[in-house]
Design a protein around this motif. Structure first.
Motif, PDB file in Angstrom:
ATOM      1  N   LYS A 168       0.884  -1.167   0.000  1.00 37.11           N
ATOM      2  CA  LYS A 168       0.000   0.000   0.000  1.00 37.11           C
ATOM      3  C   LYS A 168       0.922   1.217   0.000  1.00 37.11           C
ATOM      4  O   LYS A 168       1.709   1.398   0.925  1.00 37.11           O
ATOM      5  CB  LYS A 168      -0.873  -0.013   1.254  1.00 37.11           C
ATOM      6  N   VAL A 169       0.848   2.019  -1.055  1.00 38.56           N
ATOM      7  CA  VAL A 169       1.680   3.217  -1.163  1.00 38.56           C
ATOM      8  C   VAL A 169       0.810   4.395  -0.743  1.00 38.56           C
ATOM      9  O   VAL A 169      -0.252   4.633  -1.322  1.00 38.56           O
ATOM     10  CB  VAL A 169       2.199   3.412  -2.607  1.00 38.56           C
ATOM     11  N   THR A 170       1.251   5.114   0.280  1.00 39.85           N
ATOM     12  CA  THR A 170       0.480   6.223   0.833  1.00 39.85           C
ATOM     13  C   THR A 170       1.258   7.516   0.718  1.00 39.85           C
ATOM     14  O   THR A 170       2.443   7.569   1.070  1.00 39.85           O
ATOM     15  CB  THR A 170       0.169   5.963   2.325  1.00 39.85           C
ATOM     16  N   ILE A 171       0.591   8.547   0.228  1.00 41.89           N
ATOM     17  CA  ILE A 171       1.180   9.889   0.229  1.00 41.89           C
ATOM     18  C   ILE A 171       0.410  10.693   1.263  1.00 41.89           C
ATOM     19  O   ILE A 171      -0.819  10.784   1.200  1.00 41.89           O
ATOM     20  CB  ILE A 171       1.077  10.560  -1.157  1.00 41.89           C
ATOM     21  N   MET A 172       1.151  11.253   2.221  1.00 43.97           N
ATOM     22  CA  MET A 172       0.523  12.028   3.289  1.00 43.97           C
ATOM     23  C   MET A 172       0.660  13.516   2.969  1.00 43.97           C
ATOM     24  O   MET A 172       1.776  14.014   2.775  1.00 43.97           O
ATOM     25  CB  MET A 172       1.198  11.717   4.616  1.00 43.97           C
ATOM     26  N   PHE A 173      -0.471  14.189   2.923  1.00 43.04           N
ATOM     27  CA  PHE A 173      -0.486  15.632   2.665  1.00 43.04           C
ATOM     28  C   PHE A 173      -0.580  16.369   3.991  1.00 43.04           C
ATOM     29  O   PHE A 173      -1.303  15.953   4.890  1.00 43.04           O
ATOM     30  CB  PHE A 173      -1.693  16.010   1.794  1.00 43.04           C
ATOM     31  N   ARG A 174       0.162  17.490   4.099  1.00 46.27           N
ATOM     32  CA  ARG A 174       0.089  18.331   5.289  1.00 46.27           C
ATOM     33  C   ARG A 174      -0.235  19.752   4.865  1.00 46.27           C
ATOM     34  O   ARG A 174       0.284  20.234   3.856  1.00 46.27           O
ATOM     35  CB  ARG A 174       1.431  18.342   6.015  1.00 46.27           C
ATOM     36  N   GLY A 175      -1.065  20.398   5.648  1.00 47.63           N
ATOM     37  CA  GLY A 175      -1.357  21.808   5.427  1.00 47.63           C
ATOM     38  C   GLY A 175      -1.860  22.111   4.033  1.00 47.63           C
ATOM     39  O   GLY A 175      -2.803  21.514   3.539  1.00 47.63           O
ATOM     40  N   ARG A 176      -1.179  23.064   3.383  1.00 45.16           N
ATOM     41  CA  ARG A 176      -1.627  23.532   2.065  1.00 45.16           C
ATOM     42  C   ARG A 176      -1.269  22.576   0.928  1.00 45.16           C
ATOM     43  O   ARG A 176      -1.672  22.805  -0.207  1.00 45.16           O
ATOM     44  CB  ARG A 176      -1.014  24.909   1.770  1.00 45.16           C
ATOM     45  N   GLU A 177      -0.491  21.521   1.223  1.00 46.28           N
ATOM     46  CA  GLU A 177      -0.137  20.553   0.171  1.00 46.28           C
ATOM     47  C   GLU A 177      -1.394  19.912  -0.432  1.00 46.28           C
ATOM     48  O   GLU A 177      -1.385  19.485  -1.573  1.00 46.28           O
ATOM     49  CB  GLU A 177       0.756  19.446   0.744  1.00 46.28           C
ATOM     50  N   LEU A 178      -2.457  19.862   0.353  1.00 51.43           N
ATOM     51  CA  LEU A 178      -3.702  19.233  -0.084  1.00 51.43           C
ATOM     52  C   LEU A 178      -4.372  19.998  -1.226  1.00 51.43           C
ATOM     53  O   LEU A 178      -5.205  19.452  -1.935  1.00 51.43           O
ATOM     54  CB  LEU A 178      -4.663  19.113   1.101  1.00 51.43           C
ATOM     55  N   SER A 179      -3.963  21.244  -1.419  1.00 50.72           N
ATOM     56  CA  SER A 179      -4.558  22.020  -2.514  1.00 50.72           C
ATOM     57  C   SER A 179      -4.003  21.599  -3.873  1.00 50.72           C
ATOM     58  O   SER A 179      -4.483  22.053  -4.913  1.00 50.72           O
ATOM     59  CB  SER A 179      -4.330  23.525  -2.286  1.00 50.72           C
ATOM     60  N   HIS A 180      -2.969  20.720  -3.892  1.00 52.67           N
ATOM     61  CA  HIS A 180      -2.400  20.205  -5.146  1.00 52.67           C
ATOM     62  C   HIS A 180      -2.353  18.672  -5.131  1.00 52.67           C
ATOM     63  O   HIS A 180      -1.285  18.069  -5.169  1.00 52.67           O
ATOM     64  CB  HIS A 180      -0.984  20.754  -5.359  1.00 52.67           C
ATOM     65  N   PRO A 181      -3.519  18.011  -5.118  1.00 54.68           N
ATOM     66  CA  PRO A 181      -3.517  16.541  -5.089  1.00 54.68           C
ATOM     67  C   PRO A 181      -2.949  15.930  -6.368  1.00 54.68           C
ATOM     68  O   PRO A 181      -2.505  14.782  -6.366  1.00 54.68           O
ATOM     69  CB  PRO A 181      -4.995  16.180  -4.915  1.00 54.68           C
ATOM     70  N   GLU A 182      -2.931  16.702  -7.458  1.00 54.22           N
ATOM     71  CA  GLU A 182      -2.396  16.172  -8.722  1.00 54.22           C
ATOM     72  C   GLU A 182      -0.906  15.844  -8.595  1.00 54.22           C
ATOM     73  O   GLU A 182      -0.403  14.946  -9.263  1.00 54.22           O
ATOM     74  CB  GLU A 182      -2.655  17.128  -9.893  1.00 54.22           C
ATOM     75  N   LEU A 183      -0.170  16.553  -7.715  1.00 50.72           N
ATOM     76  CA  LEU A 183       1.249  16.241  -7.491  1.00 50.72           C
ATOM     77  C   LEU A 183       1.398  14.845  -6.868  1.00 50.72           C
ATOM     78  O   LEU A 183       2.269  14.071  -7.251  1.00 50.72           O
ATOM     79  CB  LEU A 183       1.897  17.287  -6.583  1.00 50.72           C
ATOM     80  N   GLY A 184       0.530  14.548  -5.916  1.00 48.10           N
ATOM     81  CA  GLY A 184       0.548  13.225  -5.286  1.00 48.10           C
ATOM     82  C   GLY A 184       0.185  12.136  -6.276  1.00 48.10           C
ATOM     83  O   GLY A 184       0.802  11.076  -6.301  1.00 48.10           O
ATOM     84  N   GLU A 185      -0.797  12.421  -7.119  1.00 50.21           N
ATOM     85  CA  GLU A 185      -1.213  11.434  -8.111  1.00 50.21           C
ATOM     86  C   GLU A 185      -0.091  11.157  -9.105  1.00 50.21           C
ATOM     87  O   GLU A 185       0.166  10.004  -9.467  1.00 50.21           O
ATOM     88  CB  GLU A 185      -2.466  11.924  -8.837  1.00 50.21           C
ATOM     89  N   GLN A 186       0.609  12.208  -9.534  1.00 43.73           N
ATOM     90  CA  GLN A 186       1.745  12.037 -10.457  1.00 43.73           C
ATOM     91  C   GLN A 186       2.826  11.180  -9.805  1.00 43.73           C
ATOM     92  O   GLN A 186       3.424  10.306 -10.453  1.00 43.73           O
ATOM     93  CB  GLN A 186       2.334  13.393 -10.842  1.00 43.73           C
TER      94      GLN A 186
END
Length: 166
Positions: free
Chosen positions: A113-131
């Motif tokens: 299971k590969v998990t990317i954890m977003f903190r604070g304002r990082e959540l406003s760019h979910p496309e970066l995590g998807e890439q």
């Protein structure tokens, strides 16, 4: 399974140890025959009309059954779930270290299971995590299949990888 006195049917169809039909008789008669032979009367088909009972050594039968179940459990492959956690702005070297861990897990036949954890304002760019997850899956496409694609769940984005079947 019901045995001996636990059998409630008035009449039963009796089968001997070596699968020989002994006919339909009362439960008392069948029990007497079983005691005479030093065996147990075991109900093998309770849904039958009349129920089918068999003469057998119940202790030995249970032992054999437990042995078979134990063998089946030994042959079963337990798939474990391992997790690799990343951050959206991970450096290349750290990315490859995490990928090396995932490779090791996949070679051990574990799901990853590969998990990317977003903190604070990082959540406003979910496309970066998807890439990042797509890149991770592309790097491992020789070893793993994607069971579940990137999916945002709260502050985390997850993806499931399973080892390729050989």
């Amino acid at each position: 399974m019901r045995i001996n006195e636990q059998i409630r049917a008035r009449e039963v169809r009796l089968v001997s140890e070596d699968n020989e039909q002994l006919g339909v008789m009362s439960q008392r008669e069948a029990l007497a025959i079983a005691e005479e032979h030093g065996l147990d009367l075991v109900e093998v088909a309770p849904q039958g009309r009349p129920p089918v009972c068999r003469l057998m050594n119940y202790g030995k039968y249970r032992y054999e059954q437990q042995k078979r179940e134990k063998e089946a459990r030994k042959k079963q492959k337990v798939i474990t779930l391992k997790e690799v956690k990343l951050r959206p702005n991970i450096e290349d070297h750290d990315f490859y270290v995490k990928m090396k861990n995932a490779i090791r897990f996949l070679e051990d036949e574990s799901k990853v299971k590969v998990t990317i954890m977003f903190r604070g304002r990082e959540l406003s760019h979910p496309e970066l995590g998807e890439q990042l997850l797509v890149r991770f899956a592309d790097e491992l496409k020789e070893l793993a299949d994607q069971e579940r694609g990137p999916k945002l769940e709260g502050r985390n984005m997850t993806m499931m990888l399973v080892p390729k079947s050989k």
